[in-house]
Design an enzyme around this catalytic site. Structure first.
Site, PDB file in Angstrom:
ATOM      1  N   CYS A  84     129.616  67.427 106.570  1.00  0.00           N
ATOM      2  CA  CYS A  84     129.496  65.977 106.400  1.00  0.00           C
ATOM      3  C   CYS A  84     130.837  65.373 106.007  1.00  0.00           C
ATOM      4  CB  CYS A  84     128.449  65.658 105.342  1.00  0.00           C
ATOM      5  SG  CYS A  84     128.229  63.893 105.037  1.00  0.00           S
ATOM      6  N   CYS A  90     129.326  61.291  98.631  1.00  0.00           N
ATOM      7  CA  CYS A  90     127.886  61.025  98.622  1.00  0.00           C
ATOM      8  C   CYS A  90     127.193  61.987  97.662  1.00  0.00           C
ATOM      9  CB  CYS A  90     127.323  61.181 100.033  1.00  0.00           C
ATOM     10  SG  CYS A  90     125.536  60.948 100.135  1.00  0.00           S
ATOM     11  N   CYS A  93     123.828  65.643  98.962  1.00  0.00           N
ATOM     12  CA  CYS A  93     123.770  67.102  99.164  1.00  0.00           C
ATOM     13  C   CYS A  93     124.799  67.778  98.268  1.00  0.00           C
ATOM     14  CB  CYS A  93     124.066  67.461 100.629  1.00  0.00           C
ATOM     15  SG  CYS A  93     122.877  66.801 101.820  1.00  0.00           S
ATOM     16  N   CYS A 167     123.475  60.276 108.790  1.00  0.00           N
ATOM     17  CA  CYS A 167     123.454  61.392 107.832  1.00  0.00           C
ATOM     18  C   CYS A 167     123.166  62.669 108.594  1.00  0.00           C
ATOM     19  CB  CYS A 167     122.391  61.147 106.760  1.00  0.00           C
ATOM     20  SG  CYS A 167     122.232  62.519 105.589  1.00  0.00           S
ATOM     21  N   CYS A 410     108.717  72.772  93.128  1.00  0.00           N
ATOM     22  CA  CYS A 410     110.033  72.417  93.654  1.00  0.00           C
ATOM     23  C   CYS A 410     111.097  72.465  92.570  1.00  0.00           C
ATOM     24  CB  CYS A 410     109.996  71.029  94.296  1.00  0.00           C
ATOM     25  SG  CYS A 410     109.575  69.694  93.151  1.00  0.00           S
TER      26      CYS A 410
END
Length: 457
Positions: A84, A90, A93, A167, A410
């Protein structure tokens, strides 16, 4: 932007750190090396196990130092150039510097690290079939800066919005929607004016692989509002052959333009697809969700029995369990998700599958009630949100679960917290598996199967 002088000052203040493991948030875990090195544990952003890096401190605690990588002195064989162009800027991630094929193993290590103190090993991890272009849901942020609007994701360690039109982890329909919404936001039309009312807000996107529905909270007009026609026209600007619906929500009222839900059929036959809206939870990836459901159902082994499903959502596991069990008691607190479960219950009744009993309760409240009544379930499946079940609920679950429990989480840290009371009550961990649901991030799904003490089973 950093100047050369700033970078030189940071480098001079940097410390050599040998990285030996990976932490829950994806940071490298290690210790400083060299004469007089600080003996506290380092958590280094941007570092991988097996590397030696030059790191600068960003936070200090009594037993731990947080830092970020300034320079990689000895690189891991798994280090790659991030795919990316805004990586590091950003905040979306945090594991792009690791080879895609190695990320599942790193997440296995994250999961096992959290569960190790409980004596639970995580021997395997299920790698994602795709590292990019997999994501089917997203929450964008809107920020008004002067006369301009920014639509995108938060910058790293900031609430400032980084404007984006693409993205790499989004699927094609999501990227189409992102580009379209960004163009409309930059224009002077009605949709741009609607977003300006938010000042700082959110836009939710959901894709089924071909189409997208958009959700915008805080916008639905009050009953009889004279501006409703104008709002409908402004939101209608978004629609095209891919963006097929917009849902504006305000309180309990929703205004739907076009389609308000998409049928997500990745975990069952098409006629049992889950009608899902942009504000409702769906796993980020269809392919890995299918694998997750298959493994959970196999572990539950509920053929002909009764299953208690907690945090049932819109029926991600429910519809698959209904093909195996005689009865599923689905507990879900959210109003919209409970309504989806009721629709699913009608379908299963019509097709003579399992009876689905929908209980709109908080999971802990339901477990506490069942425990007080002396009611038990031979099969329990639960998939709580990131905050987990909680200790009170976990203690009640240990009393209610009389056979096999399949726990999906999660967040490995809250999973470990919730499993501890069950293990103390005599439940035994039978298996554990990590699943890479969201490549390029340190996020990991973990499945742990537990069996109740023999005197209870």
């Amino acid at each position: 932007m950093k100047t050369g002088a700033t970078e030189a000052t940071e480098a001079a203040a940097g410390e050599r750190v040998e990285v030996r493991g990976i932490a829950h948030g994806g940071e490298g875990v290690g210790r400083a090396v060299g004469d007089g090195a600080d003996t506290r544990t380092w958590l280094v952003e941007g570092a991988l196990p097996g590397e030696q890096v030059l790191a600068v401190r960003s936070e200090e605690r009594r037993r731990m130092i947080r830092g970020r990588t300034l320079q990689v002195l000895t690189a891991s064989a798994d280090r790659v150039a991030p795919p990316c162009p805004v990586e590091g800027v950003c905040g979306g991630c945090g594991l792009q510097h690791a080879r895609a094929g190695a990320q599942a193993e790193l997440k296995r290590q994250i999961a096992e690290g959290a569960l190790r103190r409980l004596g639970i090993a995580v021997p395997d991890a299920l790698a994602s079939p795709r590292a990019l272009g997999y994501r089917r849901r997203a929450r964008l942020h809107v920020e008004r800066v002067g006369d301009a609007l920014r639509l995108g994701l938060h910058r790293r360690q900031s609430h400032e919005v980084l404007a984006l039109t693409h993205c790499p982890v989004f699927d094609a329909p999501l990227n189409h929607a992102l580009a379209r919404l960004s163009a409309l936001a930059a224009g002077g039309g009605g949709f741009s004016q609607v977003l300006r009312q938010l000042r700082r807000g959110e836009v939710h996107l959901l894709s089924d692989g071909a189409a997208v529905v958009v959700g915008i909270p805080g916008l639905a007009p009050r009953e009889g509002d004279a501006d409703e026609a104008g709002l409908r026209a402004a939101l209608g600007e978004v629609l095209d052959n891919v963006v097929v619906g917009v849902v504006a929500r305000g309180g309990r009222r929703e205004l739907v333009i076009g389609r308000g839900r998409l049928a997500l059929a990745d975990a069952g036959p098409e006629d049992m697809a889950i009608a899902t809206g942009p504000f409702e939870f769906a796993q980020a990836q269809a392919a890995q969700n299918r694998a997750l459901v298959e493994r959970v159902v196999a572990l539950a082994d509920a053929r002909g029995g009764q299953v208690l499903e907690l945090f049932a959502g819109g029926g991600n596991f429910t519809r698959a369990l209904a093909r195996e069990a005689a009865e599923v008691v689905a507990v879900e607190e959210d109003r919209g998700s409970a309504a989806a479960l009721l629709r699913l219950a009608k379908k299963t009744a019509a097709s003579r599958q399992a009876r689905i009993e929908v209980r709109r309760f908080d999971a802990t409240r339901a477990l506490t009630r069942y425990a007080a009544e002396g009611r038990s379930f031979d099969r329990v499946v639960l998939d709580p949100p990131r905050a987990g079940l909680g200790l009170h609920g976990a203690r009640a679950l240990a009393r209610v679960a009389s056979g096999r429990t399949v726990f999906v989480a999660c967040d490995p840290a809250t999973l470990a917290r919730d499993l501890e009371p069950m293990l103390e009550a005599g439940h035994r961990a039978a298996s554990a598996l990590a699943i890479d649901m969201m490549p390029m991030t340190p996020e990991v799904e973990v499945i742990v199967a537990l069996d109740a003490p023999r005197e209870r089973s």
